[in-house]
Structures are given as C-alpha cells and as structure tokens.
Enzyme design. Sequence first.
Site, mmCIF file in Angstrom:
data_model
loop_
_atom_site.group_PDB
_atom_site.id
_atom_site.type_symbol
_atom_site.label_atom_id
_atom_site.label_comp_id
_atom_site.label_asym_id
_atom_site.label_seq_id
_atom_site.Cartn_x
_atom_site.Cartn_y
_atom_site.Cartn_z
ATOM 1 N N SER A 118 0.742 -1.189 -0.158
ATOM 2 C CA SER A 118 -0.011 -0.128 0.053
ATOM 3 C C SER A 118 0.846 1.125 -0.007
ATOM 4 O O SER A 118 1.555 1.433 -0.882
ATOM 5 C CB SER A 118 -1.141 -0.178 1.218
ATOM 6 O OG SER A 118 -1.820 0.845 1.038
ATOM 7 N N HIS A 143 -2.482 -1.237 -4.091
ATOM 8 C CA HIS A 143 -3.766 -1.488 -4.133
ATOM 9 C C HIS A 143 -4.572 0.135 -4.177
ATOM 10 O O HIS A 143 -3.535 1.011 -4.100
ATOM 11 C CB HIS A 143 -4.686 -2.267 -3.336
ATOM 12 C CG HIS A 143 -4.339 -1.917 -1.764
ATOM 13 N ND1 HIS A 143 -4.698 -2.599 -0.703
ATOM 14 C CD2 HIS A 143 -3.761 -0.599 -1.400
ATOM 15 C CE1 HIS A 143 -4.317 -2.003 0.306
ATOM 16 N NE2 HIS A 143 -3.810 -0.706 0.108
#
Length: 226
Positions: A118, A143
């Site tokens: 992330s 993501h």
Amino acid sequence: MVNSRSPYRSPLSTLGGNNIQSVVPMVVEQSGMGERAFDIYSRLLRERIIFLGTPVDDQVADSIVAQLLFLDAEDPEKDIQLYINSPGGSVYAGLAIYDTMQQIRPDVVTICFGLAASMGAFLLSGGCKGKRMALPSSRIMIHQPLGGAQGQAVEIEIQAREILYIKDRLNTMLVEHTGQPMEKLQEDTERDFFMSAEEAKEYGLIDQVISRPNLPDPTTPVTSLG
C-alpha cells in the site's frame, strides 16, 4: 478519512510472536571522552540510514520527515537510505513523507525488506530513479485507497470526492514512477496486487533486486541504474 486500505494485515502475521515486546538494541561507542550508548536507529541515522518499519501514521511521518530534513541540512550531496518494511497506513501521512523525499536535495535510496504494501509500496517507488531496491524475498503490494464516509448526504459526497481525488493523484504518480499505462495501473490496483522483488522490478516499482555484490554501502554513493 482516507487510508491506503491499510495497514495491510497479512494472514501470516498471526503465526506466533505476537506476545513478544519490541526491544530496541543499544550500541556502545568508545571515544576519547569515554563510552556513549545509542539506540541502534540513532546510530544508523549517523550513517544516513532511516528505517520505516511500522504502519504509516502522523507520528511516524513526523519522525521520518524530521530525519530527512536533518540529513538534508547536514549534507545535501550525500545519499540517504530509507529501508521500508511497512504494511502502509494513512495516505496523508504517507504523502507528507513522499513530498519531503522529492523536495530535499540528497538522493533518497529506497530499499524494501520484508513487505512494502500500500503506502509502503508507494514510498518505495518514490525513491530516486535507478536507486529503488528490494531484497530477494521481499513482497510488494499495491492497491487503491479506501475511505469511510458517514454523516449527511452532502458530507458523504464531499468525502467521496476526496477519495476519488486521492485515488487519481496516487495513480498519476505511480504512472510517472513505473512507466505503466494508467489503464493497466487502474486495473491492477482494483484489488490487492502482490509482486515478488523480480516482478516489482519488471513492473517498474523498483530498479534493482539486491544481492551481496550490490548491497548498498552507506559510505559511498549508490550508482543509479537507468
């Protein structure tokens, strides 16, 4: 509130070791004035090495930014090495670190060990081009950001617009750092997208997979690839 859908919690993180408290090692340095004890991170900071080994929040960002600014003032020509083992966290806190990395004068060498997920992966990609690295067994995951919206309809609309803005902003910067087309990046970040170190290199998130011969030496500048 917008987070990068993190801190990512791996199912593997529950396999033992949860009750062991973190202990920061101390090192003792001899000098003409006697002995001085340092925690290991302070000692490594003297070698221009910074560790991001936790989820990213405001307190962590303040600490990382302060260290970056200190090293910039100390020597604007010498590389800074940022080691990353982070599940991600707050987008805003992560962007504070990212913007500082881009604005300071020294090259920031980013090195993934363990997991960069992330916002951790985003910061990894934001290192100096040609000087972004990962250890062979590292895992990298990207993501899209996720935010919760609550309150009256107008408040939900405002928060939804902010989430879409942050998503577009992060994707635009990842396109710049990886060279991937926007369409592919948007598709890949719809779900958790895991990569090995070699796959992350092919994707453009990093430039080198570290082996013993090319392990960074804090006493000498890192040679940029590309």
